[in-house]
Design a protein around this motif. Sequence first.
Motif, PDB file in Angstrom:
ATOM      1  N   ASP A   1       0.854  -1.185   0.000  1.00  0.00           N
ATOM      2  CA  ASP A   1       0.000   0.000   0.000  1.00  0.00           C
ATOM      3  C   ASP A   1       0.887   1.232   0.000  1.00  0.00           C
ATOM      4  O   ASP A   1       1.951   1.239   0.602  1.00  0.00           O
ATOM      5  N   GLU A   2       0.444   2.248  -0.748  1.00  0.00           N
ATOM      6  CA  GLU A   2       1.199   3.486  -0.867  1.00  0.00           C
ATOM      7  C   GLU A   2       0.285   4.679  -0.618  1.00  0.00           C
ATOM      8  O   GLU A   2      -0.878   4.678  -1.039  1.00  0.00           O
ATOM      9  N   GLN A   3       0.837   5.671   0.041  1.00  0.00           N
ATOM     10  CA  GLN A   3       0.096   6.905   0.290  1.00  0.00           C
ATOM     11  C   GLN A   3      -0.207   7.595  -1.031  1.00  0.00           C
ATOM     12  O   GLN A   3       0.676   7.782  -1.859  1.00  0.00           O
ATOM     13  N   VAL A   4      -1.482   7.958  -1.219  1.00  0.00           N
ATOM     14  CA  VAL A   4      -1.858   8.778  -2.363  1.00  0.00           C
ATOM     15  C   VAL A   4      -2.180  10.202  -1.914  1.00  0.00           C
ATOM     16  O   VAL A   4      -2.168  11.131  -2.715  1.00  0.00           O
ATOM     17  N   LYS A   5      -2.453  10.348  -0.622  1.00  0.00           N
ATOM     18  CA  LYS A   5      -2.693  11.670  -0.048  1.00  0.00           C
ATOM     19  C   LYS A   5      -2.405  11.567   1.447  1.00  0.00           C
ATOM     20  O   LYS A   5      -2.854  10.629   2.104  1.00  0.00           O
ATOM     21  N   GLY A   6      -1.634  12.511   1.975  1.00  0.00           N
ATOM     22  CA  GLY A   6      -1.359  12.464   3.400  1.00  0.00           C
ATOM     23  C   GLY A   6      -0.145  13.261   3.803  1.00  0.00           C
ATOM     24  O   GLY A   6       0.368  14.075   3.033  1.00  0.00           O
ATOM     25  N   PRO A   7       0.351  12.994   5.004  1.00  0.00           N
ATOM     26  CA  PRO A   7       1.384  13.841   5.597  1.00  0.00           C
ATOM     27  C   PRO A   7       2.802  13.608   5.084  1.00  0.00           C
ATOM     28  O   PRO A   7       3.671  14.452   5.300  1.00  0.00           O
ATOM     29  N   PHE A   8       3.052  12.497   4.432  1.00  0.00           N
ATOM     30  CA  PHE A   8       4.405  12.189   3.982  1.00  0.00           C
ATOM     31  C   PHE A   8       4.632  12.684   2.559  1.00  0.00           C
ATOM     32  O   PHE A   8       3.698  12.799   1.769  1.00  0.00           O
ATOM     33  N   ARG A   9       5.885  12.912   2.247  1.00  0.00           N
ATOM     34  CA  ARG A   9       6.244  13.198   0.852  1.00  0.00           C
ATOM     35  C   ARG A   9       6.066  11.921   0.045  1.00  0.00           C
ATOM     36  O   ARG A   9       5.598  11.934  -1.089  1.00  0.00           O
ATOM     37  N   ARG A  10       6.434  10.780   0.676  1.00  0.00           N
ATOM     38  CA  ARG A  10       6.288   9.458   0.065  1.00  0.00           C
ATOM     39  C   ARG A  10       6.178   8.437   1.185  1.00  0.00           C
ATOM     40  O   ARG A  10       6.889   8.520   2.181  1.00  0.00           O
ATOM     41  N   PHE A  11       5.268   7.472   1.022  1.00  0.00           N
ATOM     42  CA  PHE A  11       5.101   6.413   2.017  1.00  0.00           C
ATOM     43  C   PHE A  11       4.703   5.143   1.287  1.00  0.00           C
ATOM     44  O   PHE A  11       3.703   5.114   0.567  1.00  0.00           O
ATOM     45  N   ARG A  12       5.502   4.091   1.452  1.00  0.00           N
ATOM     46  CA  ARG A  12       5.251   2.791   0.808  1.00  0.00           C
ATOM     47  C   ARG A  12       5.406   1.713   1.868  1.00  0.00           C
ATOM     48  O   ARG A  12       6.428   1.653   2.555  1.00  0.00           O
TER      49      ARG A  12
END
Length: 120
Positions: A51-62
């Motif tokens: 799962d990967e962040q598509v919107k949120g607090p990180f620049r990138r999250f996987r």
Amino acid sequence: MAQSREEVVAGVRSGLMSLGEEVTWRAWHFGVPLQMTSQITEMQSPDYFVDEQVKGPFRRFRHVHEFRQDPAGTTMVDRIEFEAPFGAIGRLAEKLVLARYLQRLIETRNRHLAGNSTLE
């Protein structure tokens, strides 16, 4: 995850998720309410999903979830790759705080999933 008051606020709310589906979580971290929407971007059942962040607090999250069979049952291995926002300040926060914080958060969640939620 009572300590962070984590809850699903949009997307898939129960059951198994499939490739392409999204879920939005709201939780309190560092005294701030945060919201993150993640999408299942890879899935090879029963071996792993990502799962990967598509919107949120990180620049990138996987977040990679791997499942391995062993004589005692199934072992889940989590691998998280992330980048904080805010350039050099964010990279410093990653090293000083965020990496350890996320590790403890995932370890706590995994103990809960394994039925040992009383361990801290």
